[in-house]
Design a protein around this motif. Structure first.
Motif, short mmCIF file in Angstrom:
data_model
loop_
_atom_site.label_atom_id
_atom_site.label_comp_id
_atom_site.label_asym_id
_atom_site.label_seq_id
_atom_site.Cartn_x
_atom_site.Cartn_y
_atom_site.Cartn_z
N MET A 50 0.83 -1.20 0.00
CA MET A 50 0.00 0.00 0.00
C MET A 50 0.87 1.26 0.00
O MET A 50 1.91 1.30 0.65
N ARG A 51 0.46 2.28 -0.74
CA ARG A 51 1.21 3.53 -0.82
C ARG A 51 1.20 4.25 0.52
O ARG A 51 0.21 4.28 1.22
N ILE A 52 2.35 4.84 0.86
CA ILE A 52 2.47 5.63 2.08
C ILE A 52 2.22 7.09 1.71
O ILE A 52 2.87 7.61 0.79
N PRO A 53 1.28 7.76 2.39
CA PRO A 53 0.97 9.15 2.04
C PRO A 53 2.18 10.06 2.18
O PRO A 53 2.99 9.90 3.10
N PRO A 54 2.32 11.05 1.31
CA PRO A 54 3.46 11.96 1.35
C PRO A 54 3.54 12.79 2.63
O PRO A 54 4.60 13.29 2.98
N VAL A 55 2.44 12.92 3.34
CA VAL A 55 2.46 13.72 4.57
C VAL A 55 3.39 13.08 5.60
O VAL A 55 4.02 13.79 6.40
N TYR A 56 3.57 11.78 5.57
CA TYR A 56 4.49 11.12 6.51
C TYR A 56 5.94 11.50 6.21
O TYR A 56 6.73 11.70 7.14
N LEU A 57 6.28 11.61 4.94
CA LEU A 57 7.62 12.06 4.58
C LEU A 57 7.85 13.50 5.05
O LEU A 57 8.91 13.83 5.58
N ALA A 58 6.83 14.34 4.87
CA ALA A 58 6.95 15.73 5.30
C ALA A 58 7.13 15.83 6.81
O ALA A 58 7.93 16.63 7.30
N VAL A 59 6.41 15.01 7.56
CA VAL A 59 6.54 15.01 9.02
C VAL A 59 7.94 14.56 9.42
O VAL A 59 8.57 15.16 10.31
N GLU A 60 8.45 13.53 8.80
CA GLU A 60 9.79 13.03 9.12
C GLU A 60 10.87 14.08 8.80
O GLU A 60 11.77 14.30 9.60
N LEU A 61 10.76 14.72 7.65
CA LEU A 61 11.73 15.74 7.28
C LEU A 61 11.66 16.95 8.21
O LEU A 61 12.69 17.47 8.66
N ALA A 62 10.45 17.41 8.52
CA ALA A 62 10.28 18.55 9.41
C ALA A 62 10.81 18.23 10.81
O ALA A 62 11.45 19.07 11.45
N SER A 63 10.58 17.01 11.26
CA SER A 63 11.08 16.60 12.58
C SER A 63 12.60 16.58 12.62
O SER A 63 13.21 17.03 13.59
N GLY A 64 13.21 16.07 11.57
CA GLY A 64 14.67 16.04 11.51
C GLY A 64 15.28 17.43 11.48
O GLY A 64 16.25 17.71 12.18
#
Length: 75
Positions: free
Chosen positions: A12-26
């Motif tokens: 199943m595709r992972i929504p792009p918002v999860y990537l944005a959250v990970e990058l912003a957190s880093g």
């Protein structure tokens, strides 16, 4: 990255918002560490920032973020 944007188990595709959250957190963690070092203020500011990032992601996923921005900006 290695799974090409999908779950390796179900595909199943992972929504792009999860990537944005990970990058912003880093970025938040790195900037706060450089600004405060490992201190009590670093922990408090990072925790508050993480809370705001997660809250924004939840609002975005529930499609309530844009109406909130428009309501507060133009009222």
């Amino acid at each position: 990255v290695l799974a090409c944007g999908g779950c390796r188990y179900c595909g199943m595709r992972i929504p792009p918002v999860y990537l944005a959250v990970e990058l912003a957190s880093g970025v938040l963690f790195a900037v706060n560490y450089l600004a405060y070092g490992m201190s009590e203020r670093f922990i408090l500011v990072t925790a508050l920032g993480e809370f705001m990032i997660i809250l924004a992601a939840l609002e975005y996923q529930q499609a309530r973020l844009y109406p909130l921005i428009l309501t507060y900006c133009f009222s």
